[in-house]
Structures are given as C-alpha cells and as structure tokens.
Design an enzyme around this catalytic site. Structure first.
Site, PDB file in Angstrom:
ATOM      1  N   GLY A 190      -3.235  10.148  14.574  1.00  0.00           N
ATOM      2  CA  GLY A 190      -2.117  10.034  13.622  1.00  0.00           C
ATOM      3  C   GLY A 190      -2.553  10.125  12.172  1.00  0.00           C
ATOM      4  O   GLY A 190      -1.837   9.657  11.273  1.00  0.00           O
TER       5      GLY A 190
ATOM      6  N   THR B  86       0.832  -1.217   0.000  1.00  0.00           N
ATOM      7  CA  THR B  86       0.000   0.000   0.000  1.00  0.00           C
ATOM      8  C   THR B  86       0.863   1.261   0.000  1.00  0.00           C
ATOM      9  O   THR B  86       1.999   1.245   0.500  1.00  0.00           O
ATOM     10  CB  THR B  86      -0.917   0.004   1.244  1.00  0.00           C
ATOM     11  OG1 THR B  86      -1.508   1.294   1.389  1.00  0.00           O
ATOM     12  CG2 THR B  86      -0.146  -0.294   2.524  1.00  0.00           C
ATOM     13  N   ASP B  87       0.301   2.333  -0.517  1.00  0.00           N
ATOM     14  CA  ASP B  87       1.015   3.622  -0.482  1.00  0.00           C
ATOM     15  C   ASP B  87       1.185   4.131   0.955  1.00  0.00           C
ATOM     16  O   ASP B  87       2.007   5.006   1.221  1.00  0.00           O
ATOM     17  CB  ASP B  87       0.299   4.676  -1.349  1.00  0.00           C
ATOM     18  CG  ASP B  87      -1.117   5.013  -0.899  1.00  0.00           C
ATOM     19  OD1 ASP B  87      -1.615   4.385   0.055  1.00  0.00           O
ATOM     20  OD2 ASP B  87      -1.726   5.902  -1.516  1.00  0.00           O
ATOM     21  N   GLU B  88       0.414   3.553   1.894  1.00  0.00           N
ATOM     22  CA  GLU B  88       0.491   4.037   3.282  1.00  0.00           C
ATOM     23  C   GLU B  88       1.843   3.768   3.918  1.00  0.00           C
ATOM     24  O   GLU B  88       2.180   4.371   4.936  1.00  0.00           O
ATOM     25  CB  GLU B  88      -0.628   3.426   4.131  1.00  0.00           C
ATOM     26  CG  GLU B  88      -1.991   3.860   3.650  1.00  0.00           C
ATOM     27  CD  GLU B  88      -3.104   3.673   4.657  1.00  0.00           C
ATOM     28  OE1 GLU B  88      -2.837   3.553   5.850  1.00  0.00           O
ATOM     29  OE2 GLU B  88      -4.266   3.656   4.214  1.00  0.00           O
TER      30      GLU B  88
ATOM     31  N   LYS C  71       2.309  -3.376   7.273  1.00  0.00           N
ATOM     32  CA  LYS C  71       2.491  -3.577   5.820  1.00  0.00           C
ATOM     33  C   LYS C  71       3.936  -3.250   5.431  1.00  0.00           C
ATOM     34  O   LYS C  71       4.535  -3.947   4.602  1.00  0.00           O
ATOM     35  CB  LYS C  71       1.519  -2.690   5.027  1.00  0.00           C
ATOM     36  CG  LYS C  71       0.057  -3.030   5.182  1.00  0.00           C
ATOM     37  CD  LYS C  71      -0.331  -4.392   4.648  1.00  0.00           C
ATOM     38  CE  LYS C  71      -0.315  -4.469   3.135  1.00  0.00           C
ATOM     39  NZ  LYS C  71      -0.827  -5.791   2.652  1.00  0.00           N
TER      40      LYS C  71
ATOM     41  N   TYR D  26      -1.359  -0.330  11.244  1.00  0.00           N
ATOM     42  CA  TYR D  26      -1.627  -0.996   9.963  1.00  0.00           C
ATOM     43  C   TYR D  26      -0.479  -0.761   8.984  1.00  0.00           C
ATOM     44  O   TYR D  26       0.092  -1.712   8.432  1.00  0.00           O
ATOM     45  CB  TYR D  26      -2.947  -0.480   9.356  1.00  0.00           C
ATOM     46  CG  TYR D  26      -3.077  -0.775   7.870  1.00  0.00           C
ATOM     47  CD1 TYR D  26      -3.268  -2.081   7.424  1.00  0.00           C
ATOM     48  CD2 TYR D  26      -2.969   0.238   6.910  1.00  0.00           C
ATOM     49  CE1 TYR D  26      -3.367  -2.367   6.056  1.00  0.00           C
ATOM     50  CE2 TYR D  26      -3.054  -0.036   5.556  1.00  0.00           C
ATOM     51  CZ  TYR D  26      -3.257  -1.341   5.138  1.00  0.00           C
ATOM     52  OH  TYR D  26      -3.329  -1.620   3.790  1.00  0.00           O
TER      53      TYR D  26
HETATM   54  P1  NAD Z   1     -10.240  -6.572   2.858  1.00  0.00           P
HETATM   55  O1  NAD Z   1     -10.154  -6.282   4.318  1.00  0.00           O
HETATM   56  O2  NAD Z   1     -11.467  -6.219   2.105  1.00  0.00           O
HETATM   57  O3  NAD Z   1      -9.985  -8.144   2.617  1.00  0.00           O
HETATM   58  C1  NAD Z   1      -9.008  -8.868   3.298  1.00  0.00           C
HETATM   59  C2  NAD Z   1      -9.268 -10.361   3.082  1.00  0.00           C
HETATM   60  O4  NAD Z   1      -8.206 -11.093   3.728  1.00  0.00           O
HETATM   61  C3  NAD Z   1     -10.583 -10.865   3.689  1.00  0.00           C
HETATM   62  O5  NAD Z   1     -11.234 -11.722   2.792  1.00  0.00           O
HETATM   63  C4  NAD Z   1     -10.131 -11.620   4.927  1.00  0.00           C
HETATM   64  O6  NAD Z   1     -11.005 -12.706   5.276  1.00  0.00           O
HETATM   65  C5  NAD Z   1      -8.765 -12.134   4.488  1.00  0.00           C
HETATM   66  N1  NAD Z   1      -7.871 -12.414   5.632  1.00  0.00           N
HETATM   67  C6  NAD Z   1      -7.600 -11.602   6.686  1.00  0.00           C
HETATM   68  N2  NAD Z   1      -6.753 -12.216   7.537  1.00  0.00           N
HETATM   69  C7  NAD Z   1      -6.468 -13.419   6.987  1.00  0.00           C
HETATM   70  C8  NAD Z   1      -5.628 -14.499   7.374  1.00  0.00           C
HETATM   71  N3  NAD Z   1      -4.927 -14.471   8.531  1.00  0.00           N
HETATM   72  N4  NAD Z   1      -5.539 -15.590   6.570  1.00  0.00           N
HETATM   73  C9  NAD Z   1      -6.248 -15.641   5.411  1.00  0.00           C
HETATM   74  N5  NAD Z   1      -7.063 -14.667   5.003  1.00  0.00           N
HETATM   75  C10 NAD Z   1      -7.165 -13.556   5.778  1.00  0.00           C
HETATM   76  O7  NAD Z   1      -8.957  -5.882   2.227  1.00  0.00           O
HETATM   77  P2  NAD Z   1      -8.768  -5.158   0.807  1.00  0.00           P
HETATM   78  O8  NAD Z   1      -9.188  -3.760   0.911  1.00  0.00           O
HETATM   79  O9  NAD Z   1      -9.315  -6.040  -0.250  1.00  0.00           O
HETATM   80  O10 NAD Z   1      -7.174  -5.166   0.719  1.00  0.00           O
HETATM   81  C11 NAD Z   1      -6.491  -6.273   0.170  1.00  0.00           C
HETATM   82  C12 NAD Z   1      -5.010  -6.000   0.211  1.00  0.00           C
HETATM   83  O11 NAD Z   1      -4.711  -4.829  -0.533  1.00  0.00           O
HETATM   84  C13 NAD Z   1      -4.460  -5.755   1.617  1.00  0.00           C
HETATM   85  O12 NAD Z   1      -3.204  -6.393   1.712  1.00  0.00           O
HETATM   86  C14 NAD Z   1      -4.307  -4.247   1.705  1.00  0.00           C
HETATM   87  O13 NAD Z   1      -3.266  -3.910   2.568  1.00  0.00           O
HETATM   88  C15 NAD Z   1      -3.995  -3.904   0.273  1.00  0.00           C
HETATM   89  N6  NAD Z   1      -4.394  -2.559  -0.181  1.00  0.00           N
HETATM   90  C16 NAD Z   1      -5.681  -2.133  -0.043  1.00  0.00           C
HETATM   91  C17 NAD Z   1      -6.058  -0.889  -0.543  1.00  0.00           C
HETATM   92  C18 NAD Z   1      -7.483  -0.390  -0.430  1.00  0.00           C
HETATM   93  O14 NAD Z   1      -7.748   0.750  -0.800  1.00  0.00           O
HETATM   94  N7  NAD Z   1      -8.438  -1.184   0.017  1.00  0.00           N
HETATM   95  C19 NAD Z   1      -5.112  -0.081  -1.163  1.00  0.00           C
HETATM   96  C20 NAD Z   1      -3.787  -0.537  -1.280  1.00  0.00           C
HETATM   97  C21 NAD Z   1      -3.462  -1.790  -0.800  1.00  0.00           C
HETATM   98  O1  TDX Z   2     -15.960   7.104   8.751  1.00  0.00           O
HETATM   99  C1  TDX Z   2     -14.945   7.552   8.179  1.00  0.00           C
HETATM  100  N1  TDX Z   2     -14.760   8.905   8.103  1.00  0.00           N
HETATM  101  C2  TDX Z   2     -13.659   9.464   7.522  1.00  0.00           C
HETATM  102  O2  TDX Z   2     -13.543  10.691   7.481  1.00  0.00           O
HETATM  103  C3  TDX Z   2     -13.946   6.685   7.605  1.00  0.00           C
HETATM  104  C4  TDX Z   2     -14.108   5.184   7.674  1.00  0.00           C
HETATM  105  C5  TDX Z   2     -12.859   7.276   7.014  1.00  0.00           C
HETATM  106  N2  TDX Z   2     -12.706   8.622   6.983  1.00  0.00           N
HETATM  107  C6  TDX Z   2     -11.512   9.189   6.330  1.00  0.00           C
HETATM  108  C7  TDX Z   2     -10.192   8.629   6.818  1.00  0.00           C
HETATM  109  C8  TDX Z   2      -9.326   8.705   5.576  1.00  0.00           C
HETATM  110  O3  TDX Z   2      -8.736   9.990   5.472  1.00  0.00           O
HETATM  111  O4  TDX Z   2     -11.596   8.847   4.955  1.00  0.00           O
HETATM  112  C9  TDX Z   2     -10.310   8.514   4.424  1.00  0.00           C
HETATM  113  C10 TDX Z   2     -10.349   7.100   3.888  1.00  0.00           C
HETATM  114  O5  TDX Z   2     -10.474   6.233   4.993  1.00  0.00           O
HETATM  115  P1  TDX Z   2     -10.504   4.642   4.827  1.00  0.00           P
HETATM  116  O6  TDX Z   2     -11.587   4.280   3.870  1.00  0.00           O
HETATM  117  O7  TDX Z   2     -10.510   4.041   6.184  1.00  0.00           O
HETATM  118  O8  TDX Z   2      -9.130   4.372   4.055  1.00  0.00           O
HETATM  119  P2  TDX Z   2      -7.601   4.731   4.409  1.00  0.00           P
HETATM  120  O9  TDX Z   2      -7.406   4.909   5.859  1.00  0.00           O
HETATM  121  O10 TDX Z   2      -7.172   5.847   3.503  1.00  0.00           O
HETATM  122  O11 TDX Z   2      -6.888   3.351   3.970  1.00  0.00           O
HETATM  123  C11 TDX Z   2      -7.299   2.675   2.744  1.00  0.00           C
HETATM  124  O12 TDX Z   2      -6.390   2.907   1.697  1.00  0.00           O
HETATM  125  C12 TDX Z   2      -5.112   2.331   1.771  1.00  0.00           C
HETATM  126  C13 TDX Z   2      -7.424   1.166   2.990  1.00  0.00           C
HETATM  127  O13 TDX Z   2      -8.334   0.931   4.057  1.00  0.00           O
HETATM  128  C14 TDX Z   2      -6.083   0.540   3.267  1.00  0.00           C
HETATM  129  O14 TDX Z   2      -6.218  -0.873   3.406  1.00  0.00           O
HETATM  130  C15 TDX Z   2      -5.173   0.851   2.097  1.00  0.00           C
HETATM  131  O15 TDX Z   2      -3.873   0.371   2.363  1.00  0.00           O
END
Ligand code: NAD
Ligand code: TDX
Length: 339
Positions: free
Chosen positions: A278, A125-127, A157, A153
């Site tokens: 944070g 992730t970019d985080e 990562k 988190y």
């Molecule tokens: P998500 O939370 O929707 O899905 C995570 C999945 O992993 C779920 O199906 C969960 O059951 C499974 N899981 C969790 N712990 C597990 C374990 N111990 N063993 C096996 N399975 C397990 O997450 P997402 O948003 O789809 O993100 C997927 C990946 O992409 C993550 O690694 C996240 O860090 C990365 N990522 C997400 C975003 C975003 O915007 N959502 C952006 C950049 C990177």
């Molecule tokens: O209720 C909310 N109110 C709010 O203001 C929530 C849930 C979020 N936010 C803000 C926090 C963030 O600035 O919105 C922005 C986006 O929040 P999230 O959807 O929780 O995403 P973020 O924290 O940016 O992280 C996401 O992008 C990078 C994914 O959850 C991560 O898994 C990924 O790595």
C-alpha cells in the site's frame, strides 16, 4: 505555565522539549512517555536534572496514571506526540496502533476536560490525506483535502483527528491539530529512512530501498516543526487544523544516493527490495495557512539540514549503536520504573 508533552522521549517530542525549554525558560515541562521501543531516556539527558523538568513513565492509555499526573501537575497546555509511528510496524501488527493512537488520545482528552486544560494540541501527520500521483506535481494537500488513509498507521492517526474534532465540537475542548510532512534531524529512531540508511552505510551494510525508490516525501527539519507547533499553541485558533511542510520534495532513491556520497560509501550498497504494501506514492504539503495566519516559514533549507543531520549521526554513533544493540532498553527498564 505547565506544559505536558506526551511521547517526549521519542524523536520529535524530545526535539520539541529542547526547543520549548530554550524558548520559554519560565515554563515547567512535564514529559509523559511509556518508553516503548521508540522511547529513549538517554535522549532527554540534557534536561533531566533541570528543576523545571519532570519525566514520568506512563502509558497514555492508562486512565488512572494519566488522571493522576493531571491532578498533580495541572497542566495548562498538553501536546500529544505519543504514538506508534512506524508504517511498516503497523502493517505487521495494527492493534497497538489503534490502542495508543486512538484510545490513548481519547484518554488524554478526557483528562483535559476534567482538569480544564487551556489547550490540547494533537500532533498529526500528512499521511492522513493518503497520497498524490507522481505525475501531478501541481497537486498539494491543503487542510480541506479529504482524509483518505492508506496504512493502519495513517488510519489510526486519521481516527484520532476525527475524535479530536468531535471533542472540540461536542464538549468545547480547546483543541488544535497539526499535520506535518516527514521530519528529519537528530534523535530519529534508526528504523526510519534517513537514520537507517546512514547507520547501514557507515557499517557497509545493504541499503534497502523499497520498490524502485521513486516514492516522494516532503522533508522538513525537525526544529521547524517544533517552531510551528509553538506558534499554533500561542497564536493558533482553537478548532483549526494547520498543515506544516517546507516544499522539500525528494525521491527516496535520491536521498539514499545523497547519503552514500556524504559518508563516502559506494552506491553499490543500494539494494532494491520488495515494496511496502500500500506504499503511498507522494506526499506534498501546502503550508500557506501556517504562513498567512501565523507568519511561519521554515528556516532550515534541506541542503543545509540534511548534511547537518548526517553529520549528527556520524558524530553520535553511541546514541544509535546503543539502540541497535538493545542496550538502551535493558538500562532504562532497570532504572525508569516508577520515575
Ligand atoms: P517516535 O516513534 O520517535 O516517538 C514516539 C514516542 O511515543 C516514544 O518516545 C514512545 O515511547 C512514546 N509512546 C508510544 N506509545 C506510547 C504510549 N502508549 N504512552 C506513552 N508514550 C508512548 O515518533 P516521532 O517520529 O517522534 O513522532 C511523534 C509524533 O509526530 C507522532 O504522533 C507521529 O504520528 C507524528 N508525526 C511524525 C512525523 C515524522 O516524520 N516522524 C511526521 C508527522 C507527524
Ligand atoms: O528501509 C526503508 N526503505 C525505504 O525505501 C525504509 C524504512 C523506508 N523506505 C521508504 C518508505 C517511504 O517511502 O522511505 C520513505 C520514508 O519511510 P519512513 O522513514 O518509514 O517514513 P514514512 O513512511 O514516510 O512515514 C514518516 O513520515 C510521516 C513517519 O514515520 C510517520 O510517523 C510520519 O507520520
């Protein structure tokens, strides 16, 4: 070719499975997922009955189960999406983030070494880069930007990324890493900003915006992320990190206002609440390496993708209402053991 996808019952992993089964119909796809609160077996219904798809419920930290699946399936490619992914939960309870995101990745890489996997891809992730100031729109994260994690988190990562690089150098593991910006699209768990706001707005509930809503995220349509990973798997260079993003920076408050307008609800639902601890100010990816080396460009522009996504949540109420009521967990706990 057998492709093992971990975390495929979650948001991006499920979209990736659909994408790969469409683009590479000759591949066998095995999904390994623990089905935590974030995993939803119903999401995988479109592929569940297919002969070239198998779902296995297992924890990536469970060495015995992981090694057994590798012995049975002998995957050539492993893509690791499995993770605890929600920043707010990592602030409440960091332990499980370290367990799954770091030690789970290690377990998978040990299995990859033992069974001679041709490619291990870590979805990062970019985080991991921390954040950028709001008043420096000229700054972007490149692959050379130092790691500077803010939350448990992102620290977990970042730790996994360091471990992947170490396995690559020390053991010659053929690994790649991608670092993507915020994804949006169908099947995102309704605790994340966009699906949460759509669900709350449709139910006339308050829309909780953290702080002043001025934090900036760089949004990418999920299918563009899937396409980028497919390109890295087939044309990316082993040992490399690839940043993925579409230059789509938006302030949170502007996204929430856009959602209100799109679903015909008043902005008076917006409620400013205490800021996230944070809270990262701004993410912005420089994706030029993906473009220059692999010819990747995002295809779905935000203006189109966001309305398509909002409409998906409007049309698929049952999918997220099932989650909000908790019914999905009871059902899958009853049926998924031993799959
Ligand atoms: P998500 O939370 O929707 O899905 C995570 C999945 O992993 C779920 O199906 C969960 O059951 C499974 N899981 C969790 N712990 C597990 C374990 N111990 N063993 C096996 N399975 C397990 O997450 P997402 O948003 O789809 O993100 C997927 C990946 O992409 C993550 O690694 C996240 O860090 C990365 N990522 C997400 C975003 C975003 O915007 N959502 C952006 C950049 C990177
Ligand atoms: O209720 C909310 N109110 C709010 O203001 C929530 C849930 C979020 N936010 C803000 C926090 C963030 O600035 O919105 C922005 C986006 O929040 P999230 O959807 O929780 O995403 P973020 O924290 O940016 O992280 C996401 O992008 C990078 C994914 O959850 C991560 O898994 C990924 O790595």
């Amino acid at each position: 070719m057998t492709l093992l996808v971990t975390g495929g019952a979650g948001f991006i992993g499920s979209n990736f499975i659909f994408y790969m089964m469409k683009e590479h119909p000759q591949y066998r796809v095995v999904c390994l997922d623990k089905l935590t609160y974030a995993g939803n077996l119903a999401t995988l219904a479109p592929v569940m009955g297919k002969g070239n798809f198998r779902f296995v419920r297992a924890d990536i930290c469970d060495r015995e189960a992981v090694f057994r699946i590798f012995a049975e399936e002998r995957p050539e490619i492993v893509v690791n999406f499995a993770a605890e992914s929600h920043v707010d939960r990592s602030i409440e309870n960091p332990g499980v983030f370290l367990q799954t995101n770091i030690l789970g990745t290690q377990t998978l890489m040990d299995a990859c070494r033992k069974y001679g996997v041709q490619r291990f891809h870590q979805v990062s992730t970019d985080e991991v880069y921390g954040d950028l100031p709001l008043d420096r729109p000229d700054l972007f994260f490149t692959e050379e930007t130092p790691i500077h994690a803010s939350s448990p988190y992102s620290a977990s990562k970042a730790s996994a990324d360091l471990l992947v690089q170490a396995y690559c150098r020390t053991f010659g593991l053929p690994a790649t890493i991608s670092r993507c910006s915020n994804n949006y699209g169908p099947y995102q768990f309704p605790e994340k900003l966009i699906p949460l706001m759509v669900a709350n707005a449709l139910a006339d509930k308050p829309l909780p915006v953290y702080g002043k809503g001025e934090n900036v995220r760089d949004w990418l349509y999920v299918e563009d992320h899937c396409k980028a990973i497919d390109l890295i798997l087939h044309q990316g260079r082993v040992g490399e990190i690839y940043n993925i993003g579409g230059h789509n920076e938006m302030r949170n408050i502007d996204i929430v206002k856009l959602i209100c307008k799109a679903v015909g609800k008043p902005e008076s639902l917006i409620t400013f609440v205490a800021d996230r601890k944070g809270h990262d100010l701004r993410y912005a990816i420089d994706p030029s390496k993906m473009g220059n080396e692999l010819g990747w460009q995002p295809e779905t522009m935000f203006n189109e993708g966001i309305y398509r996504t909002i409409q998906w949540y409007v049309d698929n109420r049952a999918w997220w209402e099932d989650i909000l009521s908790g019914a999905y967990r009871e059902r899958q706990d009853a049926c998924a053991n031993g799959i």
